[in-house]
Design a protein around this motif. Sequence first.
Motif, PDB file in Angstrom:
ATOM      1  N   TYR A   1       0.849  -1.188   0.000  1.00  0.00           N
ATOM      2  CA  TYR A   1       0.000   0.000   0.000  1.00  0.00           C
ATOM      3  C   TYR A   1       0.885   1.238   0.000  1.00  0.00           C
ATOM      4  O   TYR A   1       1.966   1.250   0.599  1.00  0.00           O
ATOM      5  N   GLY A   2       0.405   2.296  -0.669  1.00  0.00           N
ATOM      6  CA  GLY A   2       1.205   3.503  -0.724  1.00  0.00           C
ATOM      7  C   GLY A   2       0.380   4.759  -0.533  1.00  0.00           C
ATOM      8  O   GLY A   2      -0.779   4.840  -0.972  1.00  0.00           O
ATOM      9  N   PHE A   3       0.973   5.753   0.168  1.00  0.00           N
ATOM     10  CA  PHE A   3       0.407   7.093   0.134  1.00  0.00           C
ATOM     11  C   PHE A   3       0.551   7.602  -1.293  1.00  0.00           C
ATOM     12  O   PHE A   3       1.649   7.536  -1.870  1.00  0.00           O
ATOM     13  N   SER A   4      -0.511   8.126  -1.858  1.00  0.00           N
ATOM     14  CA  SER A   4      -0.482   8.559  -3.248  1.00  0.00           C
ATOM     15  C   SER A   4      -1.076   9.954  -3.384  1.00  0.00           C
ATOM     16  O   SER A   4      -2.008  10.312  -2.669  1.00  0.00           O
TER      17      SER A   4
ATOM     18  N   LYS B   1       2.341  17.464   1.579  1.00  0.00           N
ATOM     19  CA  LYS B   1       1.272  16.927   2.428  1.00  0.00           C
ATOM     20  C   LYS B   1       1.622  15.517   2.903  1.00  0.00           C
ATOM     21  O   LYS B   1       1.390  15.171   4.068  1.00  0.00           O
ATOM     22  N   ILE B   2       2.170  14.713   1.991  1.00  0.00           N
ATOM     23  CA  ILE B   2       2.546  13.346   2.369  1.00  0.00           C
ATOM     24  C   ILE B   2       3.680  13.376   3.392  1.00  0.00           C
ATOM     25  O   ILE B   2       3.694  12.604   4.357  1.00  0.00           O
ATOM     26  N   MET B   3       4.639  14.264   3.185  1.00  0.00           N
ATOM     27  CA  MET B   3       5.764  14.369   4.118  1.00  0.00           C
ATOM     28  C   MET B   3       5.303  14.719   5.523  1.00  0.00           C
ATOM     29  O   MET B   3       5.826  14.195   6.510  1.00  0.00           O
ATOM     30  N   VAL B   4       4.314  15.591   5.617  1.00  0.00           N
ATOM     31  CA  VAL B   4       3.770  15.959   6.926  1.00  0.00           C
ATOM     32  C   VAL B   4       3.114  14.746   7.582  1.00  0.00           C
ATOM     33  O   VAL B   4       3.315  14.476   8.781  1.00  0.00           O
ATOM     34  N   ILE B   5       2.341  13.994   6.815  1.00  0.00           N
ATOM     35  CA  ILE B   5       1.666  12.804   7.353  1.00  0.00           C
ATOM     36  C   ILE B   5       2.689  11.767   7.822  1.00  0.00           C
ATOM     37  O   ILE B   5       2.574  11.200   8.910  1.00  0.00           O
TER      38      ILE B   5
ATOM     39  N   THR C   1       4.576   6.161  -1.777  1.00  0.00           N
ATOM     40  CA  THR C   1       5.527   5.854  -0.707  1.00  0.00           C
ATOM     41  C   THR C   1       4.815   5.011   0.331  1.00  0.00           C
ATOM     42  O   THR C   1       3.600   5.093   0.492  1.00  0.00           O
ATOM     43  N   SER C   2       5.553   4.184   1.026  1.00  0.00           N
ATOM     44  CA  SER C   2       4.962   3.230   1.957  1.00  0.00           C
ATOM     45  C   SER C   2       4.108   3.910   3.018  1.00  0.00           C
ATOM     46  O   SER C   2       4.354   5.048   3.425  1.00  0.00           O
ATOM     47  N   VAL C   3       3.094   3.191   3.473  1.00  0.00           N
ATOM     48  CA  VAL C   3       2.139   3.727   4.445  1.00  0.00           C
ATOM     49  C   VAL C   3       2.642   3.441   5.857  1.00  0.00           C
ATOM     50  O   VAL C   3       2.468   2.339   6.387  1.00  0.00           O
ATOM     51  N   ASN C   4       3.269   4.434   6.440  1.00  0.00           N
ATOM     52  CA  ASN C   4       3.789   4.341   7.804  1.00  0.00           C
ATOM     53  C   ASN C   4       4.294   5.704   8.250  1.00  0.00           C
ATOM     54  O   ASN C   4       4.557   6.570   7.417  1.00  0.00           O
TER      55      ASN C   4
ATOM     56  N   SER D   1      -8.062   9.683   9.399  1.00  0.00           N
ATOM     57  CA  SER D   1      -8.427  11.094   9.514  1.00  0.00           C
ATOM     58  C   SER D   1      -7.485  12.010   8.747  1.00  0.00           C
ATOM     59  O   SER D   1      -7.718  13.220   8.679  1.00  0.00           O
ATOM     60  N   GLU D   2      -6.420  11.448   8.145  1.00  0.00           N
ATOM     61  CA  GLU D   2      -5.404  12.276   7.496  1.00  0.00           C
ATOM     62  C   GLU D   2      -5.363  12.114   5.977  1.00  0.00           C
ATOM     63  O   GLU D   2      -4.635  12.838   5.297  1.00  0.00           O
ATOM     64  N   VAL D   3      -6.105  11.150   5.451  1.00  0.00           N
ATOM     65  CA  VAL D   3      -6.181  10.960   4.004  1.00  0.00           C
ATOM     66  C   VAL D   3      -7.646  11.012   3.584  1.00  0.00           C
ATOM     67  O   VAL D   3      -8.543  10.770   4.397  1.00  0.00           O
ATOM     68  N   SER D   4      -7.881  11.327   2.321  1.00  0.00           N
ATOM     69  CA  SER D   4      -9.273  11.492   1.879  1.00  0.00           C
ATOM     70  C   SER D   4      -9.905  10.184   1.418  1.00  0.00           C
ATOM     71  O   SER D   4     -11.125  10.068   1.393  1.00  0.00           O
ATOM     72  N   LEU D   5      -9.073   9.199   1.067  1.00  0.00           N
ATOM     73  CA  LEU D   5      -9.617   7.927   0.564  1.00  0.00           C
ATOM     74  C   LEU D   5      -8.614   6.813   0.811  1.00  0.00           C
ATOM     75  O   LEU D   5      -7.414   6.982   0.594  1.00  0.00           O
ATOM     76  N   ILE D   6      -9.114   5.678   1.268  1.00  0.00           N
ATOM     77  CA  ILE D   6      -8.336   4.445   1.387  1.00  0.00           C
ATOM     78  C   ILE D   6      -9.016   3.410   0.506  1.00  0.00           C
ATOM     79  O   ILE D   6     -10.212   3.163   0.647  1.00  0.00           O
ATOM     80  N   VAL D   7      -8.267   2.831  -0.421  1.00  0.00           N
ATOM     81  CA  VAL D   7      -8.816   1.795  -1.295  1.00  0.00           C
ATOM     82  C   VAL D   7      -8.369   0.438  -0.770  1.00  0.00           C
ATOM     83  O   VAL D   7      -7.170   0.139  -0.710  1.00  0.00           O
TER      84      VAL D   7
END
Length: 203
Positions: free
Chosen positions: A32-35, A51-55, A137-140, A159-165
């Motif tokens: 899974y990846g942050f996209s 935004k991804i870097m902050v998460i 990038t990896s989800v962690n 609560s930090e992403v708009s969609l999880i598939v």
Amino acid sequence: MICRKFDSDSIEKAVRELKNGQVLVLPTDTVYGFSAIVDLKGKTSFYAQNKIMVIKGRGKEKPFIQLLGCPEDIKKYTDREIPDQLLKLWPGPLTVIVPVKAENPLLEEMETVAFRCPGDEWLRQIITEIGAPVYSTSVNRSGQPVLSSPAAIEKEFGSEVSLIVDDGDKINSVPSTIVMLEDKGIKLIRSGALDVSSIISSF
């Protein structure tokens, strides 16, 4: 928001959220990846990488992989000739770091970029419909284990992403192999899902 990969409208939802500059969690052919959409000159300026870097809690010293819709798209961004032995491994779990040519569509100026054309046709269709590369990038959290189940991802990042598939658990999934094209050959940066040792040794 969460949906299943094989829902009839999963591609539509992902494309809509990406085009709105949102950060999503998408399944790939590896983990899974942050996209998020990559900014292109004259088209988008969402600065979604930040935004991804902050998460993740990660700095700019480690840029993210950019996913392409088809292998030939890499020619838009680099003048470096990609060896046929590598190019034929696309679509697939291989990431190639190349120098970026002076005139390229990327809004952000970088000396090199890591590109991958994923083996998942569903994901490639999303990238093609967007008309721009997609960060992955990896989800962690930085320094923490990679999350491999939708339930764990939703609990930590819902609560930090708009969609999880949701594409089911990806336990023991292996990330992509990463290589860098250098003037004198190919350098292995990260061992992963593909063994490219014989290709590297031939250069």
